[in-house]
Design a protein around this motif. Sequence first.
Motif, PDB file in Angstrom:
ATOM      1  N   LEU A 180      -3.188  -4.724   1.109  1.00  0.00           N
ATOM      2  CA  LEU A 180      -3.358  -3.312   1.453  1.00  0.00           C
ATOM      3  C   LEU A 180      -4.673  -2.802   0.894  1.00  0.00           C
ATOM      4  N   LEU A 185      -6.728   0.462   0.240  1.00  0.00           N
ATOM      5  CA  LEU A 185      -6.498   1.901   0.118  1.00  0.00           C
ATOM      6  C   LEU A 185      -7.764   2.660   0.488  1.00  0.00           C
ATOM      7  N   SER A 240      -4.864   1.432   4.668  1.00  0.00           N
ATOM      8  CA  SER A 240      -4.326   2.787   4.548  1.00  0.00           C
ATOM      9  C   SER A 240      -5.463   3.772   4.773  1.00  0.00           C
ATOM     10  N   LEU A 284       0.160   3.655  -0.934  1.00  0.00           N
ATOM     11  CA  LEU A 284       0.976   2.516  -1.329  1.00  0.00           C
ATOM     12  C   LEU A 284       2.304   2.521  -0.582  1.00  0.00           C
ATOM     13  N   GLY A 310       1.871   1.372   2.899  1.00  0.00           N
ATOM     14  CA  GLY A 310       1.693  -0.069   2.928  1.00  0.00           C
ATOM     15  C   GLY A 310       2.991  -0.828   2.705  1.00  0.00           C
ATOM     16  N   LEU A 327       3.276  -6.955  -1.820  1.00  0.00           N
ATOM     17  CA  LEU A 327       2.102  -6.229  -1.326  1.00  0.00           C
ATOM     18  C   LEU A 327       1.028  -6.271  -2.404  1.00  0.00           C
ATOM     19  N   THR A 359      -2.574  -4.711  -3.514  1.00  0.00           N
ATOM     20  CA  THR A 359      -3.397  -3.542  -3.197  1.00  0.00           C
ATOM     21  C   THR A 359      -4.782  -3.625  -3.835  1.00  0.00           C
ATOM     22  N   VAL A 361      -4.781   0.482  -9.344  1.00  0.00           N
ATOM     23  CA  VAL A 361      -4.746   0.328  -7.887  1.00  0.00           C
ATOM     24  C   VAL A 361      -5.093  -1.091  -7.441  1.00  0.00           C
ATOM     25  N   THR A 369       7.858  -5.298  -2.335  1.00  0.00           N
ATOM     26  CA  THR A 369       8.039  -4.321  -1.262  1.00  0.00           C
ATOM     27  C   THR A 369       9.422  -3.673  -1.251  1.00  0.00           C
TER      28      THR A 369
END
Length: 207
Positions: free
Chosen positions: A14, A16, A57, A91, A94, A103, A105, A149, A155
């Motif tokens: 993911l 961001l 995202s 988040l 995602g 996941l 990030t 982050v 998940t």
Amino acid sequence: MSAVSIPAASITGLVLAGGRGQRMGGADKGLQILHGKPLVALVLARLAPQVARVVISANRNCDAYAALGAPWQADVCADTLPDFPGPLAGLLAGLRAARTEWLLTAPCDSPWLPADLAERLGTAALAERADIVTATTTNAEGVVSMHPVFALVRTSLADDLAAYLDAGGRKVRAWYARHTAAEVAFADERAFYNINSLQELAELERA
């Protein structure tokens, strides 16, 4: 024998990129150019080889992000909460979009993120039976910095995160503290450097 880690097939990446870009004067940070490429493209090039699939995202310029994600078939997902409530909203989007158990990030302004981020965080997740694993670095003065982050998140925590956000929670570390978490120390501080202003971007371009 090398340590066992979570396989890439079990991880969605993911990026961001859904913030307001306030410290960049409202510019869409992930689309700003460094060395001829948008920042998000530089992040994707580092993150995508470590995971099975990538999600971006984004809350603005979604078509532009979708086009940039094309080489990796990256999907774009927007926050389900209004008014740009912060990275946890990205988040959550995602976590909802992922079809894997984990996941990974990273922010859209971190073009030098570690090539072994997934491997090392995944190793710690298994070794410490953690549901969330984050990265840390230590500077020359011995001060430890957490990089919240840059995280590997199970998940299955999506519903709990949704409840936390619905109750008004916005702090990333406070939500992490609700769960079994671990940290992994990385030696290279530059790998987690994020570009916060157009001035920083211009200086890096000249360098």
